[in-house]
Design an enzyme around this catalytic site. Structure first.
Site, short mmCIF file in Angstrom:
data_model
loop_
_atom_site.label_atom_id
_atom_site.label_comp_id
_atom_site.label_asym_id
_atom_site.label_seq_id
_atom_site.Cartn_x
_atom_site.Cartn_y
_atom_site.Cartn_z
N ARG A 197 0.84 -1.20 0.00
CA ARG A 197 0.00 0.00 0.00
C ARG A 197 0.87 1.25 0.00
O ARG A 197 1.04 1.89 -1.02
CB ARG A 197 -0.96 -0.02 1.20
N ASP A 198 1.50 1.56 1.12
CA ASP A 198 2.32 2.77 1.18
C ASP A 198 3.59 2.62 0.34
O ASP A 198 4.05 3.57 -0.29
CB ASP A 198 2.68 3.08 2.63
N GLU A 238 -3.83 11.02 10.27
CA GLU A 238 -2.91 11.62 9.30
C GLU A 238 -2.32 12.91 9.83
O GLU A 238 -3.02 13.75 10.40
CB GLU A 238 -3.64 11.87 7.97
N HIS A 258 8.11 7.72 8.54
CA HIS A 258 8.67 8.03 7.22
C HIS A 258 10.12 8.46 7.39
O HIS A 258 10.54 8.83 8.48
CB HIS A 258 7.84 9.10 6.51
#
Length: 500
Positions: free
Chosen positions: A6-7, A136, A199
């Protein structure tokens, strides 16, 4: 939780086919033994839908349905309908974790957002779909609007959800902040399961994951090879190694020995090359280049650390090149089952240094060719040498060569053209021999080969078969990173063989 499918697929230029997604999903859950996988975003495309459908069909047959997750949206039930048709059982609902995103992107109040989220969660429960919730931009939320984050978390703790997912969406956190923010949250909500999603924009994703674990996080999100948007996500392979080596109190199920093979498969499917110096899975990370390191490894493994390559289904290598020295060469000879005396080893070492000046790394597969070249070279006295040459090949013009030959101390220069660079070289050489009233053997065969498994920068071995005026055949070999130069070396050997 691995989110490569997905990511990770948000890596620029990367798109998995349905068959590739199924293969990777199977490897992640059955070979690597990750706990959960996130495989797609709802409503993206028909191809994505078919990919999810295929994975869910397989997962259901294996009893893995609740270990496969899909990113969904607050969209009035459209994502839920999509999931029901695909067979997916767990949604990771994307919501706003910072007041900045909520205000400027959605242009809604917290109360409006919470009402819509509650409806999405209720719809999922009614459809027998489990819900996890992404916040998010949570990291910026904690920096700039913590009151909103805690207001939202208070609301979520009253909802029928399984996990709350805390992403550092823009990769802005440093390790100390990660520890501080997650420590505060896990202390305030001790009964809630929290995941951290790192990230790698500042290249600290693994350090952040480590601090998240120290702070009491319950789950980590990773990707194979650190794939993902921009600079990517926390890499699965490094995160696993760090936890296993520095946090022995944390027990994880991931099978280290399968990391490398899965990494290479993902590299193949994506075309997204793994940097040679990437920890754990890069080509160079278990390769010793400096001779002093190989020597130390022979003396009680002085240059080993806990990252033994065998853990990851790999082997230690000893590179051959300008800095390798005899110790590296001996290590490679041992692997090939070869043994040289000290004099020949010295000659091979010198030849590798010369080749290393032209070619960054000489491989183990090159070694037999180099040994053959060196042992062949000192089987005769060198009376003739090609001192220098100029090879020219331009579109629309015949190839030409200028050579400078030394015969018994005399320097002779000649120029000629031909159908190729080596043909031009031979024509120039023939001119010199005619001027000296000498005869050259006839070239009867010309073969080029490279070591098995090599690539375009491999050493070339040129084997030329010659026929003497008496009809006797003999062969000479030349070795170089350039095919024509290898042929010239083989030719120089021929000149000395016939002279001796």
């Amino acid at each position: 939780m691995d989110t490569t499918l997905r990511d990770g697929e948000q890596t620029s230029g990367v798109s998995f086919s349905a068959a590739e997604k199924l293969t990777i999903a199977q490897l992640l859950l059955e070979e690597l033994k990750v706990d959960r996988i996130e495989i797609a975003s709802a409503r993206v495309s028909e191809g994505e839908f078919q990919g999810v459908k295929g994975i869910m069909s397989w997962a259901e047959s294996k009893g893995y349905s609740n270990r496969v997750e899909v990113l969904t949206f607050v969209d009035g039930g459209l994502s839920i309908d999509w999931m029901k048709k695909s067979g997916a059982k767990v949604q990771n609902l994307l919501t706003k974790g910072s007041l900045n995103h909520l205000t400027h992107q959605l242009k809604k109040t917290p109360e409006q957002h919470f009402t819509e989220i509650a409806k999405a969660i209720a719809d999922a429960k009614e459809s027998d779909i489990e819900t996890n919730v992404y916040l998010e931009d949570w990291s910026n939320g904690m920096r700039n609007s913590p009151e909103y984050v805690y207001q939202y978390l208070d609301f979520l703790t009253q909802q029928p959800i399984k996990r709350i997912l805390l992403p550092d969406t823009l990769g802005v956190l440093i390790p100390s902040e990660t520890f501080k923010f997650i420590s505060e949250i896990t202390a305030k909500y001790p009964k809630i399961h929290f995941d951290f999603h790192a990230h790698n924009d500042y290249d600290v994703s693994v350090a952040n994951a480590m601090e998240a674990v120290r702070a009491g996080i319950h789950g980590l999100h990773v990707t194979v090879n650190g794939m993902g948007e921009r600079a990517g996500n926390a890499p699965l392979e490094s995160t696993v190694a760090v936890i296993n080596d520095f946090m022995p109190e944390i027990k994880i199920n991931v099978k280290e020995s399968a990391l490398y093979s899965v990494s290479k498969l993902v590299e193949t499917f994506t075309g997204y090359r793994i940097p040679a110096n990437k920890p754990i899975v890069g080509d160079n990370v278990f390769t010793q280049t400096a001779g002093i390191h190989a020597d130390g490894d022979n003396k009680n493994n002085l240059y080993f650390n806990d990252l033994l390559p065998e853990r990851f289904g790999r082997r230690r290598k000893y590179a051959l090149g300008k800095t390798s020295g005899k110790a590296n060469i001996e290590k490679n000879l041992q692997e090939l089952g070869l043994q040289l005396n000290q004099e020949d080893l010295k000659l091979v070492t010198q030849r590798i240094i010369e080749l290393g000046d032209k070619k960054e790394t000489v491989t183990k597969e090159d070694l037999p060719y180099i040994i053959s070249d060196v042992l062949d070279s000192h089987s005769y006295e060198e009376k003739i040498s090609v001192e220098s040459y100029l090879l020219s090949h331009a579109k629309g013009m015949r190839p030409s060569t200028t050579i400078c030959l030394k015969i018994d101390g005399e320097i002779i220069e000649e120029h000629a053209q031909g159908d190729g660079q080596f043909d031009a070289f031979m024509n120039a050489l023939t001119k010199i021999y005619k001027s000296k009233k000498m005869t050259l053997p006839k070239l009867t065969d010309y073969a080029v080969r490279i070591p098995p498994g090599s690539s375009s920068d491999a050493l070339c071995e040129t084997i030329i078969t010659w026929t003497n005026t008496n009809g006797k055949e003999f062969k000479t070999r030349g070795l170089d990173s350039d095919q024509t130069v290898a042929a010239i070396i083989a030719t120089q050997k021929m000149l000395n063989v016939v002279t001796n």
